[in-house]
Design an enzyme around this catalytic site. Structure first.
Site, PDB file in Angstrom:
ATOM      1  N   GLY A  84       2.765 -25.064  24.925  1.00  0.00           N
ATOM      2  CA  GLY A  84       2.868 -26.457  24.575  1.00  0.00           C
ATOM      3  C   GLY A  84       4.356 -26.669  24.285  1.00  0.00           C
ATOM      4  O   GLY A  84       5.262 -25.809  24.335  1.00  0.00           O
ATOM      5  N   ASN A  85       4.617 -27.782  23.881  1.00  0.00           N
ATOM      6  CA  ASN A  85       5.766 -28.180  23.359  1.00  0.00           C
ATOM      7  C   ASN A  85       5.967 -29.063  21.949  1.00  0.00           C
ATOM      8  O   ASN A  85       4.670 -29.532  21.911  1.00  0.00           O
ATOM      9  CB  ASN A  85       6.844 -28.843  24.393  1.00  0.00           C
ATOM     10  CG  ASN A  85       6.242 -30.173  24.896  1.00  0.00           C
ATOM     11  OD1 ASN A  85       6.190 -30.911  24.222  1.00  0.00           O
ATOM     12  ND2 ASN A  85       5.907 -30.029  26.174  1.00  0.00           N
ATOM     13  N   HIS A  86       7.064 -29.305  21.681  1.00  0.00           N
ATOM     14  CA  HIS A  86       6.990 -30.313  20.280  1.00  0.00           C
ATOM     15  C   HIS A  86       7.059 -31.808  20.393  1.00  0.00           C
ATOM     16  O   HIS A  86       7.227 -32.552  19.421  1.00  0.00           O
ATOM     17  CB  HIS A  86       8.222 -29.857  19.632  1.00  0.00           C
ATOM     18  CG  HIS A  86       8.079 -28.503  18.755  1.00  0.00           C
ATOM     19  ND1 HIS A  86       7.196 -27.990  17.996  1.00  0.00           N
ATOM     20  CD2 HIS A  86       9.017 -27.376  19.144  1.00  0.00           C
ATOM     21  CE1 HIS A  86       7.257 -26.821  17.711  1.00  0.00           C
ATOM     22  NE2 HIS A  86       8.240 -26.117  18.394  1.00  0.00           N
ATOM     23  N   ALA A 102       6.901 -35.163  27.937  1.00  0.00           N
ATOM     24  CA  ALA A 102       7.461 -33.911  27.924  1.00  0.00           C
ATOM     25  C   ALA A 102       6.405 -33.096  28.969  1.00  0.00           C
ATOM     26  O   ALA A 102       5.604 -32.354  28.171  1.00  0.00           O
ATOM     27  CB  ALA A 102       7.616 -33.330  26.785  1.00  0.00           C
TER      28      ALA A 102
END
Ligand code: CTP
Length: 396
Positions: free
Chosen positions: A205-207, A273
């Site tokens: 995943g990402n932030h 994102a």
């Protein structure tokens, strides 16, 4: 003003005596008014007067006797919250998130637009800390009804006098009756991260928090636009009545949900994102640790913005984001062209206070016709309003 819900928060200042007049004006105009006040405000103006005029109980404490004031619901109930008079002390608390009374709890949990009318002596009004706090509150997107020049409680003449009830009434009326400029329009907004599963317990995943995308969805909805918000796994959400949320997890799900609705949309804002790659295979059972190194084979996800750019119709507007940390402008312009977007909103990882983890952001908008607009560091909510102003310009 018929049926409009106005929440007034009164703090400790001599100018509190003006608020019963404001409540009367609002009630006469058929608005529904509720009042909360601080303990020190109750020393300046009687809660009984205010409850009589507003026809509602006045809340002062989080809990009094056997009742509990639901601070979350008060801030959700209102169409607008006005803090007037806003004392120097309360302004400082608002700017710094200090929650030590009912009024501050309501303020901090309010989802409605906020207006404040400062009142204080001129020397306090001119103090740099007050100036800084007011600036912070403006960056939060709050509307400040400027203090006026005149006689002050100290007997001095100068700046700091709270605006008169008629002026406050006018500002509230103007705000509530502001013409919504995107009524009849529909927008797709993607927001948040995507999670790409590796096995039943792990993902890539990402932030991204989803904060910027949700702020854009809300700012569009505040102009009357109907929103299809396709939201990745974010802990944030929104309860705006014009926003329909479709929760997704993976890039493929975000693609499917976006494609399903885009045809009926007037515009799309792709702020999510989205993962560019996803594991080629997803293990059905938990992957066990082994002695040797572990390699994950990734395959490309579908680029939602690029696909929508390839199918968009002449009258559809498509806006993308670019998050870069070098050659920002070159990459932003490349994305604008390659994804056939009408505009790309660039945020640079090199700008302090900008990006995923912050409440603030700094953006530059690049348009297809070569126009480039840079904005200073602002809260994501404030920037969302700026972006919506641009969208209104483009759709006019
Ligand atoms: N985007 C998308 N679908 C993807 C990847 C990106 O819709 N699978 C959108 C984002 O929502 C954003 C824009 O494309 O509006 C730019 O995303 P970004 O990840 O910065 O660009 P990429 O094209 O993926 O290029 P790179 O990662 O190399 O910078």
């Amino acid at each position: 003003m018929k049926g409009k819900k106005v929440l007034i928060g009164i703090t400790g200042s001599i100018a509190a005596y003006k608020i019963p007049f404001l409540v009367r004006l609002l009630v006469k105009a058929e608005a529904e008014v509720k009042v909360i006040m601080t303990l020190s405000a109750a020393e300046f103006v009687s809660p009984l007067v205010l409850s009589t005029l507003s026809k509602h109980d006045v809340s002062i404490n989080l809990s009094s006797e056997n009742t509990w004031s639901n601070h979350v619901m008060l801030g959700r109930w209102a169409d607008i919250m006005l803090i007037a008079p806003a004392s120097c002390n309360t302004i400082a608390k608002m700017a710094n998130g200090i929650c030590d009374n009912l009024l501050m709890s309501v303020y901090l949990s309010a989802t409605c637009p906020l207006m404040l009318a400062p009142a204080m002596d001129e020397d306090m009004w001119n103090h740099p800390s007050l100036k800084k706090n007011i600036q912070t509150l403006q960056q939060f997107g709050h509307q400040v009804v400027e203090s006026e020049y005149g006689e002050l409680a100290s007997g001095l003449i100068g700046m700091g006098r709270m605006a008169e009830p008629e002026k406050l009434f006018q500002e509230i009326e103007l705000f509530l009756n502001k013409k919504k400029r995107l009524i009849g329009k529909k927008a797709l907004v993607t927001a948040g991260p995507t999670y790409e599963n590796l096995d039943p317990v792990r993902f890539i995943g990402n932030h991204s928090s989803g904060k910027m995308g949700i702020a854009i969805a809300e700012a569009l909805a505040n102009e009357g636009c109907e929103i299809e918000l396709v939201l990745g796994p974010s802990h944030l959400s929104t309860k705006h009545p014009l926003i329909n949320i479709t929760r997704v997890t993976s890039a493929q799900q975000m693609y499917d949900a976006s494609i399903a609705v885009f045809d009926q949309m007037n515009l799309g804002v792709m702020s999510a994102a989205v993962a560019d790659y996803t594991p080629l295979t997803v293990s059905e059972s938990k992957i066990k640790k082994k002695d040797e190194e572990f390699t994950i084979q990734l395959t490309k996800t579908k680029d939602i913005l690029k696909h929508l750019g390839s199918i968009k119709k002449e009258n559809q507007l498509l806006i993308g984001f670019a998050l870069e940390n070098k050659d920002e402008k070159t990459y932003a312009l490349k994305k604008l062209k390659e994804k056939n977007a009408d505009a790309i909103i660039l945020n640079s990882l090199n700008d302090e206070g900008a990006g995923f983890a912050h409440d603030t952001n700094k953006i530059t908008i690049f348009e297809k016709d070569g126009t480039e607009t840079a904005f200073p560091l602002k809260t994501k909510q404030q920037l969302a309003i700026d972006i919506v102003e641009k969208i209104i310009e483009w759709t006019a």
